[in-house]
Scaffold this motif. Structure first.
Motif, PDB file in Angstrom:
ATOM      1  N   PRO A 188       0.798  -1.345  -0.038  1.00  0.00           N
ATOM      2  CA  PRO A 188      -0.091  -0.014   0.067  1.00  0.00           C
ATOM      3  C   PRO A 188       0.891   1.164   0.025  1.00  0.00           C
ATOM      4  CG  PRO A 188       0.077  -0.791   2.150  1.00  0.00           C
ATOM      5  CD  PRO A 188       0.748  -2.046   1.260  1.00  0.00           C
ATOM      6  N   GLY A 189       0.410   2.113  -0.733  1.00  0.00           N
ATOM      7  CA  GLY A 189       1.264   3.584  -0.985  1.00  0.00           C
ATOM      8  C   GLY A 189       0.422   4.533  -0.563  1.00  0.00           C
ATOM      9  N   PHE A 190       0.735   5.290   0.258  1.00  0.00           N
ATOM     10  CA  PHE A 190       0.056   6.517   0.774  1.00  0.00           C
ATOM     11  C   PHE A 190       0.702   7.986   0.187  1.00  0.00           C
ATOM     12  CE2 PHE A 190      -0.681   3.243   3.948  1.00  0.00           C
ATOM     13  CZ  PHE A 190      -2.143   3.755   4.130  1.00  0.00           C
ATOM     14  N   VAL A 191      -0.248   8.676  -0.269  1.00  0.00           N
ATOM     15  CA  VAL A 191       0.040  10.139  -0.833  1.00  0.00           C
ATOM     16  C   VAL A 191      -0.739  11.038   0.043  1.00  0.00           C
ATOM     17  CG1 VAL A 191       0.301  11.682  -2.450  1.00  0.00           C
ATOM     18  CG2 VAL A 191       0.830   9.296  -3.073  1.00  0.00           C
ATOM     19  N   VAL A 192      -0.174  12.178   0.772  1.00  0.00           N
ATOM     20  CA  VAL A 192      -0.806  13.115   1.396  1.00  0.00           C
ATOM     21  C   VAL A 192      -0.677  14.353   0.958  1.00  0.00           C
ATOM     22  CG1 VAL A 192      -1.289  13.931   3.933  1.00  0.00           C
ATOM     23  CG2 VAL A 192      -1.127  11.590   3.659  1.00  0.00           C
ATOM     24  N   ASN A 193      -1.865  15.188   0.537  1.00  0.00           N
ATOM     25  CA  ASN A 193      -1.540  16.469  -0.141  1.00  0.00           C
ATOM     26  C   ASN A 193      -0.441  16.363  -1.233  1.00  0.00           C
ATOM     27  OD1 ASN A 193      -3.494  17.476   1.509  1.00  0.00           O
ATOM     28  ND2 ASN A 193      -2.284  18.208   2.836  1.00  0.00           N
ATOM     29  N   GLY A 194      -0.330  15.293  -2.264  1.00  0.00           N
ATOM     30  CA  GLY A 194       0.423  15.176  -3.183  1.00  0.00           C
ATOM     31  C   GLY A 194       1.887  14.826  -2.738  1.00  0.00           C
ATOM     32  N   HIS A 195       2.355  14.147  -1.732  1.00  0.00           N
ATOM     33  CA  HIS A 195       3.525  13.938  -1.258  1.00  0.00           C
ATOM     34  C   HIS A 195       3.550  12.649  -0.647  1.00  0.00           C
ATOM     35  CE1 HIS A 195       5.419  17.814  -2.110  1.00  0.00           C
ATOM     36  NE2 HIS A 195       4.326  18.138  -1.942  1.00  0.00           N
ATOM     37  N   GLU A 196       4.367  11.725  -0.820  1.00  0.00           N
ATOM     38  CA  GLU A 196       4.500  10.451  -0.133  1.00  0.00           C
ATOM     39  C   GLU A 196       4.551  10.411   1.516  1.00  0.00           C
ATOM     40  OE1 GLU A 196       7.505   6.342  -0.422  1.00  0.00           O
ATOM     41  OE2 GLU A 196       8.302   8.307  -0.994  1.00  0.00           O
ATOM     42  N   TRP A 197       3.886   9.513   1.868  1.00  0.00           N
ATOM     43  CA  TRP A 197       3.535   9.550   3.272  1.00  0.00           C
ATOM     44  C   TRP A 197       3.779   7.999   3.865  1.00  0.00           C
ATOM     45  CZ3 TRP A 197      -0.497   7.579   6.970  1.00  0.00           C
ATOM     46  CH2 TRP A 197      -0.188   7.762   8.370  1.00  0.00           C
ATOM     47  N   LYS A 198       4.731   7.825   4.718  1.00  0.00           N
ATOM     48  CA  LYS A 198       5.167   6.449   5.222  1.00  0.00           C
ATOM     49  C   LYS A 198       4.908   6.157   6.646  1.00  0.00           C
ATOM     50  CE  LYS A 198       8.811   5.553   1.827  1.00  0.00           C
ATOM     51  NZ  LYS A 198      10.337   5.015   1.656  1.00  0.00           N
ATOM     52  N   GLY A 199       4.114   7.118   7.396  1.00  0.00           N
ATOM     53  CA  GLY A 199       3.713   7.069   8.720  1.00  0.00           C
ATOM     54  C   GLY A 199       2.920   5.949   9.278  1.00  0.00           C
ATOM     55  N   TRP A 200       2.055   5.628   8.181  1.00  0.00           N
ATOM     56  CA  TRP A 200       1.214   4.412   8.697  1.00  0.00           C
ATOM     57  C   TRP A 200       2.169   3.134   8.896  1.00  0.00           C
ATOM     58  CZ3 TRP A 200       0.820  -0.353   6.480  1.00  0.00           C
ATOM     59  CH2 TRP A 200      -0.622  -1.098   6.721  1.00  0.00           C
ATOM     60  N   PHE A 201       3.237   2.888   8.236  1.00  0.00           N
ATOM     61  CA  PHE A 201       3.835   1.860   8.676  1.00  0.00           C
ATOM     62  C   PHE A 201       4.789   1.896   9.894  1.00  0.00           C
ATOM     63  CE2 PHE A 201       3.679   2.478   4.002  1.00  0.00           C
ATOM     64  CZ  PHE A 201       3.519   1.283   3.571  1.00  0.00           C
ATOM     65  N   THR A 202       4.783   2.900  10.543  1.00  0.00           N
ATOM     66  CA  THR A 202       5.467   3.028  11.866  1.00  0.00           C
ATOM     67  C   THR A 202       4.302   3.245  13.100  1.00  0.00           C
ATOM     68  OG1 THR A 202       6.113   5.032  11.405  1.00  0.00           O
ATOM     69  CG2 THR A 202       7.409   3.453  10.676  1.00  0.00           C
ATOM     70  N   GLY A 203       2.989   3.277  12.686  1.00  0.00           N
ATOM     71  CA  GLY A 203       1.930   3.448  13.614  1.00  0.00           C
ATOM     72  C   GLY A 203       1.929   5.122  13.981  1.00  0.00           C
ATOM     73  N   GLN A 204       2.270   5.989  12.984  1.00  0.00           N
ATOM     74  CA  GLN A 204       2.045   7.465  13.305  1.00  0.00           C
ATOM     75  C   GLN A 204       0.679   7.799  12.902  1.00  0.00           C
ATOM     76  OE1 GLN A 204       5.234   9.697  11.289  1.00  0.00           O
ATOM     77  NE2 GLN A 204       6.646   8.256  11.733  1.00  0.00           N
ATOM     78  N   ASP A 205       0.453   8.877  13.554  1.00  0.00           N
ATOM     79  CA  ASP A 205      -0.853   9.570  13.028  1.00  0.00           C
ATOM     80  C   ASP A 205      -0.943  10.491  12.355  1.00  0.00           C
ATOM     81  OD1 ASP A 205      -2.355   7.944  14.877  1.00  0.00           O
ATOM     82  OD2 ASP A 205      -2.078   8.929  16.788  1.00  0.00           O
ATOM     83  N   ILE A 206      -1.836  11.071  11.518  1.00  0.00           N
ATOM     84  CA  ILE A 206      -1.840  12.412  10.814  1.00  0.00           C
ATOM     85  C   ILE A 206      -2.680  13.299  11.524  1.00  0.00           C
ATOM     86  CG2 ILE A 206      -2.782  13.409   8.652  1.00  0.00           C
ATOM     87  CD1 ILE A 206      -2.293  10.695   7.274  1.00  0.00           C
ATOM     88  N   ASP A 207      -2.067  14.446  11.846  1.00  0.00           N
ATOM     89  CA  ASP A 207      -2.747  15.565  12.285  1.00  0.00           C
ATOM     90  C   ASP A 207      -3.250  16.434  11.266  1.00  0.00           C
ATOM     91  OD1 ASP A 207      -3.774  17.742  13.910  1.00  0.00           O
ATOM     92  OD2 ASP A 207      -2.276  17.928  15.267  1.00  0.00           O
ATOM     93  N   PRO A 208      -4.508  16.587  10.859  1.00  0.00           N
ATOM     94  CA  PRO A 208      -5.060  17.413   9.856  1.00  0.00           C
ATOM     95  C   PRO A 208      -4.926  18.977  10.093  1.00  0.00           C
ATOM     96  CG  PRO A 208      -6.899  16.596  10.984  1.00  0.00           C
ATOM     97  CD  PRO A 208      -5.692  15.926  11.421  1.00  0.00           C
ATOM     98  N   THR A 209      -4.773  19.449  11.598  1.00  0.00           N
ATOM     99  CA  THR A 209      -4.487  20.556  11.581  1.00  0.00           C
ATOM    100  C   THR A 209      -3.141  21.150  11.261  1.00  0.00           C
ATOM    101  OG1 THR A 209      -3.923  20.262  13.804  1.00  0.00           O
ATOM    102  CG2 THR A 209      -6.143  20.572  13.620  1.00  0.00           C
ATOM    103  N   LYS A 210      -2.351  20.208  11.159  1.00  0.00           N
ATOM    104  CA  LYS A 210      -0.599  20.670  10.682  1.00  0.00           C
ATOM    105  C   LYS A 210      -0.522  20.603   9.214  1.00  0.00           C
ATOM    106  CE  LYS A 210       1.159  18.996  15.042  1.00  0.00           C
ATOM    107  NZ  LYS A 210       2.160  18.324  15.647  1.00  0.00           N
ATOM    108  N   LEU A 211      -1.782  19.973   8.592  1.00  0.00           N
ATOM    109  CA  LEU A 211      -1.468  19.717   6.963  1.00  0.00           C
ATOM    110  C   LEU A 211      -2.491  20.668   6.235  1.00  0.00           C
ATOM    111  CD1 LEU A 211      -1.167  15.795   7.116  1.00  0.00           C
ATOM    112  CD2 LEU A 211       0.544  17.239   6.559  1.00  0.00           C
ATOM    113  N   GLU A 212      -3.724  21.060   6.710  1.00  0.00           N
ATOM    114  CA  GLU A 212      -4.383  21.943   6.180  1.00  0.00           C
ATOM    115  C   GLU A 212      -3.702  23.116   5.520  1.00  0.00           C
ATOM    116  OE1 GLU A 212      -8.800  20.915   8.075  1.00  0.00           O
ATOM    117  OE2 GLU A 212      -7.412  22.445   9.130  1.00  0.00           O
TER     118      GLU A 212
END
Length: 263
Positions: free
Chosen positions: A122-146
């Motif tokens: 599975p490959g994740f792209v967040v706002n047009g850029h690669e995101w690998k945090g899922w593989f290490t159990g990281q969360d996404i904070d939308p307030t920092k990405l909006e």
């Protein structure tokens, strides 16, 4: 693993509860069953793209994580997840019914632009850029990405087409851009007969069943729905914009469509 969102505070009085209900309806951007309108704000929501395949044994856990987003109160208003099924796993014996070479090509385009290091699932792209945090159990904070956006985007959905209004906030601006339209399917259950997930039943949400992109200048445009790869019990519509030759989203809207609609 989950998104970290603030909880909704319960309001005791009936009047305040009614007001809260109105706010929820407004945030979903649904006017009525006959007039489904999704309207952007000055803040661009987080667009999460998952590239997946039913032929990939490591994809179901990622899909289950995305499935859970249906329970988030911030779905559509603060983040929008979409799942593209690629076709490059089909050769191992299972033809993914939701896969498309167009989706594989889209994922590879991120690689060509240097926005992802490699193409995989599975490959994740967040706002047009690669995101690998899922593989290490990281969360996404939308307030920092909006991000703020200089585009006003409105998508009025009808049963056979979408009326899209796309305007820049700068006066006298007539810039060109790219508009993307995706129809998502929910509650999709597939009994996989072969491949790495043979003899498993996969339950999937936010699956892209149809996708279309067009280049045009700011203004009002009518776009017909793309042909869907399958039918679903429930649908959603997502519309987002990007630069003419770019992949990073510049604005996005989305929400559920009436369950009575048939494509």
């Amino acid at each position: 693993m989950s998104f970290q969102f603030s909880s909704i505070v319960c309001i005791a009085t009936t009047l305040k509860a009614m007001c809260a209900a109105v706010i929820v309806l407004c945030s979903s951007n649904v006017a009525s069953a006959d007039d489904i309108v999704f309207t952007s704000t000055e803040v661009r929501p987080v667009l999460l793209e998952l590239y997946s395949s039913q032929g990939c044994s490591s994809c179901p856990p990622a899909q289950r994580w995305v499935n859970s987003f249906t329970e988030s109160p911030n779905l559509w208003s603060h983040f929008i997840p979409i799942v593209f099924h690629v076709d490059y796993w089909d050769y191992i014996g299972w033809k993914d019914p939701f896969s498309s070479p167009k989706f594989s090509s889209r994922q590879r385009s991120f690689g060509r632009e240097g926005l992802v290091n490699s193409v995989y699932t599975p490959g994740f792209v967040v706002n047009g850029h690669e995101w690998k945090g899922w593989f290490t159990g990281q969360d996404i904070d939308p307030t920092k990405l909006e991000r703020t956006s200089n585009i006003n985007l409105t998508a009025a959905a009808e049963q056979d087409r979408v009326n899209i209004k796309y305007a820049f906030t700068e006066p006298n601006s007539n810039k060109e851009g790219k508009v993307h339209l995706a129809v998502l399917g929910f509650d999709l259950n597939t009994q996989v007969q072969a491949g790495e997930n043979a003899h498993r039943t996969l339950s999937e949400n936010f699956i892209v069943l149809g996708y279309r992109q067009e280049n045009f200048k700011s203004g009002q445009h009518l776009i017909k729905y793309p042909t869907l790869s399958a039918r679903a019990e429930k649908y959603a519509l997502v519309v987002w914009t990007s630069e003419p030759n770019g992949l990073e989203p510049t604005q996005a809207v989305g929400g559920y469509l009436p369950e009575a609609w048939v494509f």
